[in-house]
Scaffold this active site. Structure first.
Site, PDB file in Angstrom:
ATOM      1  N   LYS A  82       0.844  -1.210   0.000  1.00 21.67           N
ATOM      2  CA  LYS A  82       0.000   0.000   0.000  1.00 21.67           C
ATOM      3  C   LYS A  82       0.878   1.260   0.000  1.00 21.67           C
ATOM      4  O   LYS A  82       2.087   1.165   0.245  1.00 21.67           O
ATOM      5  CB  LYS A  82      -0.934  -0.025   1.211  1.00 21.67           C
ATOM      6  CG  LYS A  82      -0.213  -0.050   2.542  1.00 21.67           C
ATOM      7  CD  LYS A  82      -1.119  -0.519   3.672  1.00 21.67           C
ATOM      8  CE  LYS A  82      -0.382  -0.472   4.992  1.00 21.67           C
ATOM      9  NZ  LYS A  82      -1.117  -1.113   6.081  1.00 21.67           N
ATOM     10  N   ARG A  89     -10.451  -0.880  14.870  1.00 22.22           N
ATOM     11  CA  ARG A  89     -10.341  -0.086  13.651  1.00 22.22           C
ATOM     12  C   ARG A  89     -11.295  -0.718  12.636  1.00 22.22           C
ATOM     13  O   ARG A  89     -12.398  -0.257  12.442  1.00 22.22           O
ATOM     14  CB  ARG A  89      -8.885  -0.058  13.163  1.00 22.22           C
ATOM     15  CG  ARG A  89      -8.647   0.941  12.051  1.00 22.22           C
ATOM     16  CD  ARG A  89      -7.176   1.075  11.680  1.00 22.22           C
ATOM     17  NE  ARG A  89      -6.603  -0.153  11.140  1.00 22.22           N
ATOM     18  CZ  ARG A  89      -5.355  -0.248  10.693  1.00 22.22           C
ATOM     19  NH1 ARG A  89      -4.554   0.804  10.728  1.00 22.22           N
ATOM     20  NH2 ARG A  89      -4.902  -1.381  10.202  1.00 22.22           N
ATOM     21  N   TYR A  91      14.999  29.786  10.170  1.00 22.46           N
ATOM     22  CA  TYR A  91      13.735  30.345  10.672  1.00 22.46           C
ATOM     23  C   TYR A  91      13.665  30.264  12.196  1.00 22.46           C
ATOM     24  O   TYR A  91      14.038  29.256  12.788  1.00 22.46           O
ATOM     25  CB  TYR A  91      12.554  29.571  10.095  1.00 22.46           C
ATOM     26  CG  TYR A  91      12.268  29.882   8.643  1.00 22.46           C
ATOM     27  CD1 TYR A  91      12.011  31.187   8.222  1.00 22.46           C
ATOM     28  CD2 TYR A  91      12.228  28.855   7.706  1.00 22.46           C
ATOM     29  CE1 TYR A  91      11.739  31.452   6.888  1.00 22.46           C
ATOM     30  CE2 TYR A  91      11.951  29.118   6.373  1.00 22.46           C
ATOM     31  CZ  TYR A  91      11.705  30.422   5.971  1.00 22.46           C
ATOM     32  OH  TYR A  91      11.434  30.681   4.662  1.00 22.46           O
ATOM     33  N   MET A 134      11.209  24.425   3.827  1.00 25.47           N
ATOM     34  CA  MET A 134      10.478  23.685   2.798  1.00 25.47           C
ATOM     35  C   MET A 134      11.439  23.025   1.798  1.00 25.47           C
ATOM     36  O   MET A 134      11.230  21.884   1.391  1.00 25.47           O
ATOM     37  CB  MET A 134       9.520  24.621   2.054  1.00 25.47           C
ATOM     38  CG  MET A 134       8.607  23.899   1.083  1.00 25.47           C
ATOM     39  SD  MET A 134       7.576  25.010   0.123  1.00 25.47           S
ATOM     40  CE  MET A 134       6.458  25.633   1.366  1.00 25.47           C
TER      41      MET A 134
HETATM   42  C1  PLP Z   1      -0.157  -2.030   6.716  1.00 26.19           C
HETATM   43  C2  PLP Z   1      -0.668  -3.340   7.142  1.00 26.19           C
HETATM   44  C3  PLP Z   1       0.201  -4.430   7.335  1.00 26.19           C
HETATM   45  C4  PLP Z   1       1.699  -4.310   7.237  1.00 26.19           C
HETATM   46  O1  PLP Z   1       2.210  -3.735   8.412  1.00 26.19           O
HETATM   47  P1  PLP Z   1       3.796  -3.620   8.656  1.00 26.19           P
HETATM   48  O2  PLP Z   1       3.886  -3.130  10.050  1.00 26.19           O
HETATM   49  O3  PLP Z   1       4.302  -2.638   7.665  1.00 26.19           O
HETATM   50  O4  PLP Z   1       4.353  -4.974   8.459  1.00 26.19           O
HETATM   51  C5  PLP Z   1      -0.357  -5.660   7.614  1.00 26.19           C
HETATM   52  N1  PLP Z   1      -1.701  -5.814   7.745  1.00 26.19           N
HETATM   53  C6  PLP Z   1      -2.565  -4.787   7.594  1.00 26.19           C
HETATM   54  C7  PLP Z   1      -4.019  -5.009   7.764  1.00 26.19           C
HETATM   55  C8  PLP Z   1      -2.075  -3.516   7.309  1.00 26.19           C
HETATM   56  O5  PLP Z   1      -2.934  -2.494   7.181  1.00 26.19           O
END
Ligand code: PLP
Length: 358
Positions: free
Chosen positions: A34, A129, A251, A299
């Site tokens: 992802k 979640r 800054y 930036m």
């Molecule tokens: C992002 C995610 C993972 C991977 O998590 P890592 O900590 O990067 O290994 C696994 N399962 C779900 C449901 C996730 O959202």
């Protein structure tokens, strides 16, 4: 062109996959890609790890790219359907669907599919979640078993504290209790659980961060786990200032020199994905030496201490993170995690990715 680039080391990626496979033993790997493969570029990452049994992402658009890259194994949409209209595309691309709310079950009930779909029933074992309450699992499985649009069921949960002291015991016990009576395959472990808790490996594991060579833990480094950093964020010094004792830098006059010093201005800022909250003292690698950042990140630029690096000059190479500076170290100095810093590179449109082997 600005001198900043993120180099993606594809051989480190395949190396890390081997490390993960070794830890996972007989579990199948569902590589989590992802957020544009955590900032590393989706398609190139797919090509580098195409021997995995599965890939997990969020959207149909990503799935299309993964299939186009020639990947024929399992693809899982981690959040399932966002609307009823996508289901035929899911069928066409032969995707697996996470199933985590009643609405998504409705979508499955409202159609007649030629090719039924594999679902990953997500159970909420305590993270609160996504997922169904444990006491609905029997009822849901009964219904899914009777649904002609469903070809197979995998049982799935996600841990809130696999990387922390609390561990996974409570959630894994809950998962085992409600799934014990069934013979379906299961999937529970992220990188942290996969590394630390053999009892969580089950049929599938879902590693993300380890593949990219960073650590999910606060107290166990990527080096200790023996994964190699895949991304190196590299730029150059574009200016040098010689400042006097008591003069300020950047800054907010955030840094005041305790003595005369030489500082370098680096073409990398928060607009590129470097964290603005990185404290003075964050390690950074300049002209083959580890030094530290000073002052507030802007930036487009940041400041480094060159007091001990006489040879550094305009054009000298700077590594923000990569093989000398762990992204996790930069994250710790910025109040965040390596995950966020890697993803921010993909959010930035200013950092070209360049793929290298070794
Ligand atoms: C992002 C995610 C993972 C991977 O998590 P890592 O900590 O990067 O290994 C696994 N399962 C779900 C449901 C996730 O959202």
């Amino acid at each position: 062109m600005r001198p900043i680039k993120a180099y993606i080391n594809l051989s480190a990626l395949t190396f890390n996959l081997q490390v993960v496979k070794k830890i996972a033993k007989n579990s199948k790997i569902m590589a989590v890609l992802k957020a544009n493969a955590y900032g590393h570029g989706l398609v190139e990452t797919v090509k580098a790890i195409k021997s995995v049994e599965g890939i997990a992402i969020l959207t149909i658009e990503e799935a299309v790219k993964i299939r186009k890259a020639g990947f024929k194994n399992t693809i899982l949409l981690l959040e399932g359907l966002f609307g009823a209209e996508d289901i035929h595309e899911v069928e066409k691309l032969n995707l697996n669907l996470a199933l985590h709310n009643d609405q998504q079950i409705e979508y499955l009930n409202e159609v007649t599919l030629k090719n039924p779909i594999n679902v990953h029933l997500k159970i909420n074992t305590g993270m609160n979640r996504l997922g169904f309450p444990p006491d609905q699992v029997d009822y849901l499985i009964e219904n899914l078993n009777a649904n002609p649009n469903v070809s197979g069921i995998t049982l799935m949960t996600h841990f809130a504290t696999a990387d922390e002291k609390e561990g996974i015991t409570k959630q894994l016990d809950c998962f085992n209790r409600v799934t014990n009576n069934y013979n379906f395959s299961s999937s529970v472990a992220n990188s942290a659980a996969l590394y630390k808790f053999p009892e969580a490996r089950l049929d599938w594991v879902r590693p993300g961060i380890l593949l990219y060579g960073a650590s999910p833990f606060d107290d166990i480094s990527a080096k200790k786990i023996a994964v190699k950093p895949v991304m190196s964020l590299i730029s150059k010094i574009i200016a040098i200032q010689n400042i006097k004792k008591a003069q300020a830098v950047g800054y907010g006059n955030n840094f005041i020199a305790k003595e005369d010093m030489r500082i370098g201005i680096v073409a990398c800022g928060y607009g590129d994905g470097y964290p603005r909250h990185a404290k003075t003292g964050t390690p950074i690698f300049v002209h083959n030496k580890i030094t530290k950042t000073i002052g507030r990140v802007s930036m487009d630029m940041l400041y480094v201490d060159l007091s001990e690096i006489d040879k550094a000059e305009i054009g000298s190479k700077v590594e923000m993170w990569g093989s000398h500076i762990s992204v996790d170290e930069v994250a710790k100095n910025s109040g965040t995690v390596g995950y966020e810093l890697l993803c921010n590179i993909s959010a930035s449109t200013r950092v070209p990715l360049e793929y290298v082997d070794g």
